[in-house]
Scaffold this motif. Structure first.
Motif, PDB file in Angstrom:
ATOM      1  N   SER A  73       0.861  -1.179   0.000  1.00 21.25           N
ATOM      2  CA  SER A  73       0.000   0.000   0.000  1.00 21.25           C
ATOM      3  C   SER A  73       0.902   1.235   0.000  1.00 21.25           C
ATOM      4  O   SER A  73       1.915   1.268   0.698  1.00 21.25           O
ATOM      5  CB  SER A  73      -0.903   0.015   1.233  1.00 21.25           C
ATOM      6  N   ILE A  74       0.528   2.231  -0.786  1.00 24.22           N
ATOM      7  CA  ILE A  74       1.315   3.458  -0.906  1.00 24.22           C
ATOM      8  C   ILE A  74       0.439   4.618  -0.456  1.00 24.22           C
ATOM      9  O   ILE A  74      -0.647   4.827  -1.007  1.00 24.22           O
ATOM     10  CB  ILE A  74       1.786   3.701  -2.347  1.00 24.22           C
ATOM     11  N   ILE A  75       0.896   5.381   0.530  1.00 25.41           N
ATOM     12  CA  ILE A  75       0.128   6.524   1.028  1.00 25.41           C
ATOM     13  C   ILE A  75       0.993   7.780   0.935  1.00 25.41           C
ATOM     14  O   ILE A  75       1.950   7.935   1.706  1.00 25.41           O
ATOM     15  CB  ILE A  75      -0.328   6.306   2.481  1.00 25.41           C
ATOM     16  N   PRO A  76       0.683   8.702   0.008  1.00 24.04           N
ATOM     17  CA  PRO A  76       1.411   9.970  -0.033  1.00 24.04           C
ATOM     18  C   PRO A  76       0.977  10.851   1.138  1.00 24.04           C
ATOM     19  O   PRO A  76      -0.184  10.821   1.563  1.00 24.04           O
ATOM     20  CB  PRO A  76       0.971  10.590  -1.368  1.00 24.04           C
ATOM     21  N   VAL A  77       1.906  11.624   1.670  1.00 19.95           N
ATOM     22  CA  VAL A  77       1.571  12.553   2.745  1.00 19.95           C
ATOM     23  C   VAL A  77       1.845  13.977   2.284  1.00 19.95           C
ATOM     24  O   VAL A  77       2.750  14.224   1.481  1.00 19.95           O
ATOM     25  CB  VAL A  77       2.366  12.254   4.030  1.00 19.95           C
ATOM     26  N   ARG A  78       1.055  14.879   2.794  1.00 16.29           N
ATOM     27  CA  ARG A  78       1.201  16.303   2.467  1.00 16.29           C
ATOM     28  C   ARG A  78       1.313  17.143   3.732  1.00 16.29           C
ATOM     29  O   ARG A  78       1.013  18.335   3.728  1.00 16.29           O
ATOM     30  CB  ARG A  78       0.026  16.747   1.601  1.00 16.29           C
ATOM     31  N   SER A  79       1.719  16.487   4.818  1.00 15.50           N
ATOM     32  CA  SER A  79       1.905  17.154   6.094  1.00 15.50           C
ATOM     33  C   SER A  79       2.920  16.376   6.913  1.00 15.50           C
ATOM     34  O   SER A  79       3.008  15.147   6.800  1.00 15.50           O
ATOM     35  CB  SER A  79       0.574  17.237   6.859  1.00 15.50           C
ATOM     36  N   PHE A  80       3.679  17.088   7.725  1.00 12.67           N
ATOM     37  CA  PHE A  80       4.608  16.413   8.623  1.00 12.67           C
ATOM     38  C   PHE A  80       3.896  15.806   9.822  1.00 12.67           C
ATOM     39  O   PHE A  80       4.505  15.063  10.596  1.00 12.67           O
ATOM     40  CB  PHE A  80       5.684  17.386   9.104  1.00 12.67           C
ATOM     41  N   LEU A  81       2.616  16.131   9.977  1.00 15.79           N
ATOM     42  CA  LEU A  81       1.805  15.544  11.043  1.00 15.79           C
ATOM     43  C   LEU A  81       0.606  14.859  10.393  1.00 15.79           C
ATOM     44  O   LEU A  81      -0.534  15.314  10.506  1.00 15.79           O
ATOM     45  CB  LEU A  81       1.349  16.623  12.036  1.00 15.79           C
ATOM     46  N   PRO A  82       0.839  13.758   9.683  1.00 14.43           N
ATOM     47  CA  PRO A  82      -0.236  13.111   8.931  1.00 14.43           C
ATOM     48  C   PRO A  82      -1.249  12.437   9.850  1.00 14.43           C
ATOM     49  O   PRO A  82      -0.937  12.043  10.968  1.00 14.43           O
ATOM     50  CB  PRO A  82       0.512  12.063   8.090  1.00 14.43           C
ATOM     51  N   VAL A  83      -2.461  12.339   9.356  1.00 11.85           N
ATOM     52  CA  VAL A  83      -3.505  11.590  10.051  1.00 11.85           C
ATOM     53  C   VAL A  83      -3.386  10.130   9.615  1.00 11.85           C
ATOM     54  O   VAL A  83      -3.485   9.815   8.431  1.00 11.85           O
ATOM     55  CB  VAL A  83      -4.896  12.143   9.712  1.00 11.85           C
ATOM     56  N   LEU A  84      -3.151   9.248  10.570  1.00 11.81           N
ATOM     57  CA  LEU A  84      -2.959   7.826  10.281  1.00 11.81           C
ATOM     58  C   LEU A  84      -4.249   7.088  10.612  1.00 11.81           C
ATOM     59  O   LEU A  84      -4.693   7.070  11.765  1.00 11.81           O
ATOM     60  CB  LEU A  84      -1.793   7.278  11.093  1.00 11.81           C
ATOM     61  N   GLN A  85      -4.836   6.472   9.610  1.00 14.56           N
ATOM     62  CA  GLN A  85      -6.158   5.871   9.767  1.00 14.56           C
ATOM     63  C   GLN A  85      -6.099   4.443  10.290  1.00 14.56           C
ATOM     64  O   GLN A  85      -7.027   3.995  10.959  1.00 14.56           O
ATOM     65  CB  GLN A  85      -6.888   5.884   8.407  1.00 14.56           C
ATOM     66  N   ASN A  86      -5.048   3.717   9.977  1.00 14.13           N
ATOM     67  CA  ASN A  86      -4.984   2.295  10.313  1.00 14.13           C
ATOM     68  C   ASN A  86      -4.158   2.057  11.576  1.00 14.13           C
ATOM     69  O   ASN A  86      -3.494   2.952  12.087  1.00 14.13           O
ATOM     70  CB  ASN A  86      -4.397   1.507   9.140  1.00 14.13           C
ATOM     71  N   ARG A 113       4.521  11.034  18.237  1.00 10.73           N
ATOM     72  CA  ARG A 113       3.298  10.827  19.025  1.00 10.73           C
ATOM     73  C   ARG A 113       2.187  10.247  18.138  1.00 10.73           C
ATOM     74  O   ARG A 113       1.466   9.340  18.556  1.00 10.73           O
ATOM     75  CB  ARG A 113       2.872  12.150  19.649  1.00 10.73           C
ATOM     76  N   ARG A 114       2.064  10.754  16.932  1.00 11.13           N
ATOM     77  CA  ARG A 114       1.031  10.233  16.020  1.00 11.13           C
ATOM     78  C   ARG A 114       1.350   8.798  15.586  1.00 11.13           C
ATOM     79  O   ARG A 114       0.440   7.982  15.427  1.00 11.13           O
ATOM     80  CB  ARG A 114       0.899  11.144  14.809  1.00 11.13           C
ATOM     81  N   LEU A 115       2.618   8.514  15.391  1.00 12.37           N
ATOM     82  CA  LEU A 115       2.994   7.153  15.019  1.00 12.37           C
ATOM     83  C   LEU A 115       2.663   6.178  16.144  1.00 12.37           C
ATOM     84  O   LEU A 115       2.135   5.085  15.889  1.00 12.37           O
ATOM     85  CB  LEU A 115       4.485   7.093  14.694  1.00 12.37           C
ATOM     86  N   VAL A 116       2.951   6.555  17.377  1.00 12.95           N
ATOM     87  CA  VAL A 116       2.668   5.671  18.511  1.00 12.95           C
ATOM     88  C   VAL A 116       1.179   5.408  18.616  1.00 12.95           C
ATOM     89  O   VAL A 116       0.741   4.278  18.877  1.00 12.95           O
ATOM     90  CB  VAL A 116       3.225   6.285  19.815  1.00 12.95           C
ATOM     91  N   ARG A 117       0.362   6.426  18.395  1.00 15.57           N
ATOM     92  CA  ARG A 117      -1.087   6.242  18.466  1.00 15.57           C
ATOM     93  C   ARG A 117      -1.599   5.299  17.385  1.00 15.57           C
ATOM     94  O   ARG A 117      -2.656   4.685  17.543  1.00 15.57           O
ATOM     95  CB  ARG A 117      -1.784   7.597  18.341  1.00 15.57           C
ATOM     96  N   ALA A 118      -0.846   5.200  16.277  1.00 22.39           N
ATOM     97  CA  ALA A 118      -1.261   4.319  15.179  1.00 22.39           C
ATOM     98  C   ALA A 118      -0.701   2.915  15.320  1.00 22.39           C
ATOM     99  O   ALA A 118      -0.836   2.106  14.406  1.00 22.39           O
ATOM    100  CB  ALA A 118      -0.815   4.923  13.847  1.00 22.39           C
ATOM    101  N   MET A 119      -0.099   2.613  16.451  1.00 19.86           N
ATOM    102  CA  MET A 119       0.508   1.307  16.685  1.00 19.86           C
ATOM    103  C   MET A 119      -0.245   0.599  17.804  1.00 19.86           C
ATOM    104  O   MET A 119      -0.565   1.207  18.827  1.00 19.86           O
ATOM    105  CB  MET A 119       1.976   1.498  17.074  1.00 19.86           C
ATOM    106  N   ARG A 120      -0.560  -0.664  17.603  1.00 21.40           N
ATOM    107  CA  ARG A 120      -1.287  -1.411  18.632  1.00 21.40           C
ATOM    108  C   ARG A 120      -0.441  -1.562  19.885  1.00 21.40           C
ATOM    109  O   ARG A 120       0.792  -1.501  19.841  1.00 21.40           O
ATOM    110  CB  ARG A 120      -1.686  -2.791  18.109  1.00 21.40           C
TER     111      ARG A 120
END
Length: 280
Positions: free
Chosen positions: A157-170, A192-199
């Motif tokens: 899966s390829i997800i382009p980002v347009r912000s340094f603080l991306p919204v991570l859905q999964n 912080r956003r990456l940690v929230r997107a990790m189980r």
């Protein structure tokens, strides 16, 4: 053919000594250049080219920095040269340890490669059965990563980002973040956003190059100065992570989470870092 880390060898070099035929085919088919010309370009490339382009653009604001990465193709040559060099051996060793310790069949199937660059690490993980998501700034570098997967017939899966603080859905079992945080205006906010997107129980595998010099002006001074030495490790602990193995941090909850938070608060208040509570 399967992606594999190079065998251990001697002193670091930046020559692309581990370049494969597949790598050359990736470059030639993406750029339209003959393979021999791609090889010459790769061998002659200097990191100073990107440094000089950065200084000419002189990006200051986050949107200007994003625009720089969204337009330059120099990172394709820089990262391909770097990934095929002896100097990157420690990263290959980390990846090998990760696949041994956190295999897909043990519950680490879903991997986010945040700041994936040209996709080399994602190719390695995908070849070993992980479900890989690549995320980076929408530009030539990410387009090349997408091309490499398509040309080799591999899925991601390829997800382009347009912000340094991306919204991570999964939600991911593992997040890989190599040489990314030093490029970010707000590395802790992104972490912080990456940690929230990790189980819970998932792992963040990260390695940052916390230095800045004339060849790497795109390592942003604010983050490098703020998080050098032990301070980046302490910041990650404050996000509820605990060192697991090498460069891997596990997201914890319950009592281990409160212990990590306590260690961080105590450090903020006193400057004392408690190393005997929990791990890391």
């Amino acid at each position: 053919m399967p992606i594999a880390p190079p065998a251990a060898t001697v002193a670091p070099r930046f020559d692309p000594v581990y370049l494969t035929e597949d790598d050359l085919d990736d470059l030639a088919s993406f750029t339209g250049m003959p393979r021999e010309e791609c090889l010459r370009r790769l061998r002659s490339y200097s990191p100073r080219e990107l440094a000089e382009a950065w200084r000419r653009a002189d990006p200051k604001m986050p949107e200007e920095i994003l625009a720089f990465y969204a337009t330059t193709d120099l990172y394709i040559w820089e990262l391909m040269q770097w990934h095929a060099s002896e100097a990157r051996m420690p990263y290959w060793q980390i990846l090998q340890e990760v696949t041994d310790r956190f295999p897909p069949h043990a519950g680490y199937q879903r991997v986010l490669d945040f700041g994936c660059g040209i996709g080399t690490d994602s190719l390695f993980l995908a070849s070993r059965g992980y479900e890989v998501t690549l995320m980076d700034v929408d530009g030539p570098t990410l387009q090349f990563a997408r091309h490499r997967f398509a040309r080799r017939g591999m899925r991601a899966s390829i997800i382009p980002v347009r912000s340094f603080l991306p919204v991570l859905q999964n939600v991911y079992d593992m997040i890989l973040c190599f040489d990314v945080f030093e490029h970010l205006p707000d590395p802790l906010g992104t972490a912080r956003r990456l940690v929230r997107a990790m189980r819970f129980g998932g792992v963040l595998v990260q390695k940052a190059s916390s230095f800045r010099n004339d060849d790497y002006p795109h390592h942003l001074s604010g983050g490098v100065a703020r998080f050098n030495g032990m301070r980046w490790h302490i910041a990650l602990v404050g996000l509820g992570l605990r060192t697991d193995a090498g460069s891997a941090y596990r997201r914890v909850r319950g009592l281990p989470l409160y212990i990590q938070k306590f260690r961080y608060v105590l450090w903020k208040a006193t400057g004392i870092w408690m190393v005997h509570i929990g791990k890391g």
